[in-house]
Design a protein around this motif. Structure first.
Motif, mmCIF file in Angstrom:
data_model
loop_
_atom_site.group_PDB
_atom_site.id
_atom_site.type_symbol
_atom_site.label_atom_id
_atom_site.label_comp_id
_atom_site.label_asym_id
_atom_site.label_seq_id
_atom_site.Cartn_x
_atom_site.Cartn_y
_atom_site.Cartn_z
ATOM 1 N N SER A 35 8.356 -48.604 -30.393
ATOM 2 C CA SER A 35 9.778 -48.972 -30.587
ATOM 3 C C SER A 35 10.362 -49.578 -29.329
ATOM 4 N N SER A 36 9.559 -50.299 -28.583
ATOM 5 C CA SER A 36 10.088 -50.855 -27.340
ATOM 6 C C SER A 36 9.504 -52.230 -27.050
ATOM 7 N N SER A 37 10.379 -53.230 -26.982
ATOM 8 C CA SER A 37 9.923 -54.584 -26.647
ATOM 9 C C SER A 37 9.350 -54.596 -25.236
ATOM 10 N N GLN A 88 16.332 -60.740 -29.411
ATOM 11 C CA GLN A 88 16.043 -59.596 -30.262
ATOM 12 C C GLN A 88 16.688 -59.814 -31.622
ATOM 13 N N THR A 134 17.092 -56.632 -33.779
ATOM 14 C CA THR A 134 18.207 -55.804 -33.334
ATOM 15 C C THR A 134 19.535 -56.420 -33.769
ATOM 16 N N GLY A 153 15.336 -53.486 -24.200
ATOM 17 C CA GLY A 153 14.167 -53.413 -25.074
ATOM 18 C C GLY A 153 13.490 -52.056 -25.021
ATOM 19 N N VAL A 154 14.259 -51.019 -25.280
ATOM 20 C CA VAL A 154 13.713 -49.658 -25.244
ATOM 21 C C VAL A 154 14.069 -48.947 -26.555
ATOM 22 N N GLY A 178 15.835 -47.049 -29.250
ATOM 23 C CA GLY A 178 17.251 -46.695 -29.390
ATOM 24 C C GLY A 178 18.187 -47.580 -28.584
ATOM 25 N N GLY A 179 17.646 -48.668 -28.003
ATOM 26 C CA GLY A 179 18.462 -49.535 -27.148
ATOM 27 C C GLY A 179 19.694 -50.093 -27.843
ATOM 28 N N ALA A 180 19.634 -50.220 -29.157
ATOM 29 C CA ALA A 180 20.753 -50.824 -29.888
ATOM 30 C C ALA A 180 21.964 -49.891 -29.975
ATOM 31 N N ASP A 206 14.058 -48.421 -36.109
ATOM 32 C CA ASP A 206 13.837 -48.916 -34.741
ATOM 33 C C ASP A 206 12.411 -49.484 -34.622
ATOM 34 N N ARG A 245 12.423 -52.846 -36.524
ATOM 35 C CA ARG A 245 13.130 -53.995 -35.938
ATOM 36 C C ARG A 245 12.469 -54.455 -34.639
ATOM 37 N N THR A 246 11.796 -53.510 -33.947
ATOM 38 C CA THR A 246 11.116 -53.908 -32.716
ATOM 39 C C THR A 246 9.955 -54.860 -33.033
ATOM 40 N N ASN A 274 11.491 -58.114 -33.296
ATOM 41 C CA ASN A 274 11.903 -58.592 -31.967
ATOM 42 C C ASN A 274 10.755 -59.268 -31.222
HETATM 43 N N1 ASP Z 1 13.925 -50.714 -29.735
HETATM 44 C C1 ASP Z 1 14.362 -52.089 -29.701
HETATM 45 C C2 ASP Z 1 13.460 -52.901 -28.812
HETATM 46 O O1 ASP Z 1 12.928 -52.415 -27.861
HETATM 47 C C3 ASP Z 1 15.788 -52.217 -29.269
HETATM 48 C C4 ASP Z 1 16.679 -51.637 -30.344
HETATM 49 O O2 ASP Z 1 16.997 -52.370 -31.291
HETATM 50 O O3 ASP Z 1 17.045 -50.450 -30.269
HETATM 51 O O4 ASP Z 1 13.252 -54.054 -29.059
#
Ligand code: ASP
Length: 468
Positions: free
Chosen positions: A321-323, A357, A360, A400-401, A403-405, A434, A437-438, A441
């Motif tokens: 879940s992290s870009s 992203q 996101t 890009g982490v 829960g970043g959104a 998450d 969507r990652t 991204n």
């Molecule tokens: N987890 C997503 C990412 O790292 C960011 C997000 O939408 O929370 O791309």
């Protein structure tokens, strides 16, 4: 990354927290239906334990909004500004980033307005839900249980739905509006907007960060180098704080989902199910229609072959879940599996990990409007356009982490008048969204890199035999 702590991976712990919270919450809800004493105790547990735990988790996310957004946007915009200097490659990536984020948000708004996930339950249930969060909000403002009941009774009795008690107590809110932003966007006093970022100041504050980033891009690089480094440090630290918050997620999610399901029972699943499905359909449309067309027409590749070649990148994005965590795998795969030239892919993918992203942006558009629908926040065309702009910007300003959104979504929906505690219900099921969507991204970053490479006449496809 922290995902790999000892024992169970974090995302599994979050899922366990979610499952346990939901099951125990529904059981408690059923038991409360047949025993008034149990209902009483449950109310106390929710008020004193679950609210405390859940709200602490949410506060960990909210507290980082201002530094995170400021550093991410300033760096993101200044990198894109630099990009313009880098010339064609930069301008093309920039145009594609804005264009594809825009398309993602249009898909989001169309879907969420057609499906209306926030209205997926009966009006009466929705009112019940709204009242529950309103009651929570009033109690947090210091009203006692009796006073809250009196306010609701007065509201019902008064023709305009107003309560005298509430009006009498309405102290002037913090964050004076003595110096309101011009047109609601251009701040005269960005520090004031930062202090009220969670109650409507987020848009003018983002605008300030955007202008500041442009200023940084246009300044003498040597002179501003220390400031850039300072922003990089803030960004790095902010990401760590989100990591800390996410480490609390299993217990935070448990508390939030327990509180919601024990009060609302099964109803909540009906709402969240439709909402999650809307998000997943939107992501799938963007991936398999928009990206597929992009890859076919501009990168001149077979989209299915393209997706197959980068499957490891997708799987890594899905698992972490992290870009940012996926970036090394993406760089390797772009070069080895797609044959993209290193100078183009390293540039586009590195900037894209934070700035591009689409998943996101799409998710934020759907989620913000979902909450507005659920809590009866009126949405005229103008507001929807504003949400569209905010979601595109938020796609650029999101770390890009995992829960970043959420810091961005939390502050936007709160600014629109949705009770802060309500976002906990969607956070409960966020992990799977998450992860999904990652994937979009990072796929978007690689798709843009492939298009740019093709435009530059460097889009050689590696023959199948030479792979692996
Ligand atoms: N987890 C997503 C990412 O790292 C960011 C997000 O939408 O929370 O791309």
């Amino acid at each position: 990354m922290s995902e790999k702590g000892q024992g169970m991976a974090l995302h599994n712990k979050i899922l366990v927290g979610l499952g346990l919270g939901a099951v125990l919450g529904v059981i408690a809800n059923v038991m409360a239906g047949s025993s008034p004493e149990f209902k009483d105790t449950l109310g106390k547990v929710n008020e004193h334990v679950m609210t405390l735990v859940g709200d602490s988790f949410l506060a960990m996310i909210f507290m980082i909004v201002v530094p995170l957004l400021f550093s991410a946007l300033v760096l993101g915009i200044s990198e894109l500004g630099d990009v313009a200097k880098v010339g064609r490659i930069g301008v093309r990536s920039l145009v594609m980033t804005v264009l594809f984020s825009g398309i993602a948000v249009i898909i989001a708004l169309t879907l969420v307005n057609v499906v209306q996930p926030g209205k997926a339950i009966a009006e009466s249930k929705r009112t019940e839900l709204q009242q529950q969060y309103e009651r929570d909000g009033l109690k947090k403002e210091g009203f006692t249980d009796e006073e809250v009941n009196q306010i609701f009774a007065e509201r019902e009795a008064s023709p305009e739905g107003k309560s005298e008690l509430e009006e009498k107590n309405a102290a002037p809110k913090g964050g004076t509006q003595a110096d309101p932003p011009v047109a609601g966007i251009v701040p005269k006093n960005p520090l004031l907007e930062a202090t009220r970022a969670l109650s409507g100041g987020i848009l003018p504050f983002m605008f300030f960060a955007l202008i500041f980033g442009l200023g940084l891009a246009k300044s003498d690089p040597e002179v501003v180098a220390p400031f850039r480094q300072f922003c990089e440090a803030i960004f790095e630290i902010s990401q760590k704080v989100i990591e800390f918050a996410m480490a609390l997620a299993p217990i935070g999610v448990f508390a939030l989902i327990f509180k919601t399901t024990s009060t609302l029972g099964f109803t909540i699943f009906a709402i969240l199910g439709v909402y999650a499905l809307t998000v997943l359909v939107g992501l799938a449309l963007h991936m398999f229609v928009v990206y597929a067309i992009l890859i076919r027409l501009i990168a001149k590749r077979n989209p299915w072959d393209f997706f197959r070649r980068i499957k490891n990148v997708m799987l890594t994005a899905f698992a972490t879940s992290s870009s940012n965590a996926t970036l090394p795998v993406a760089l390797k795969s772009a070069e080895e599996d797609l044959g993209l030239p290193k100078n183009i892919s390293s540039f586009v993918l590195t900037v894209g990990a934070t700035a591009n992203q689409n998943g996101t942006a799409l998710f934020e558009g759907i989620t913000i409007i979902f909450f507005c629908q659920l809590f009866g926040v009126p949405l005229d065309f103008q507001k929807q356009v504003m949400i569209m702009g905010l979601s595109i910007l938020a796609g650029i300003g999101t770390a890009g982490v995992p829960g970043g959104a959420w810091p961005v979504i939390g502050s936007i929906v709160k600014g629109l008048g949705v009770p802060a505690g309500a976002i906990g219900m969607a956070l409960g099921i966020d992990r799977i969204l998450d992860m999904s969507r990652t994937v979009l991204n990072v796929t978007g970053d690689i798709a843009i890199a492939a298009c740019v490479a093709e435009w530059e006449g460097q889009g050689t496809v590696i023959p199948e035999e030479a792979m692996e």
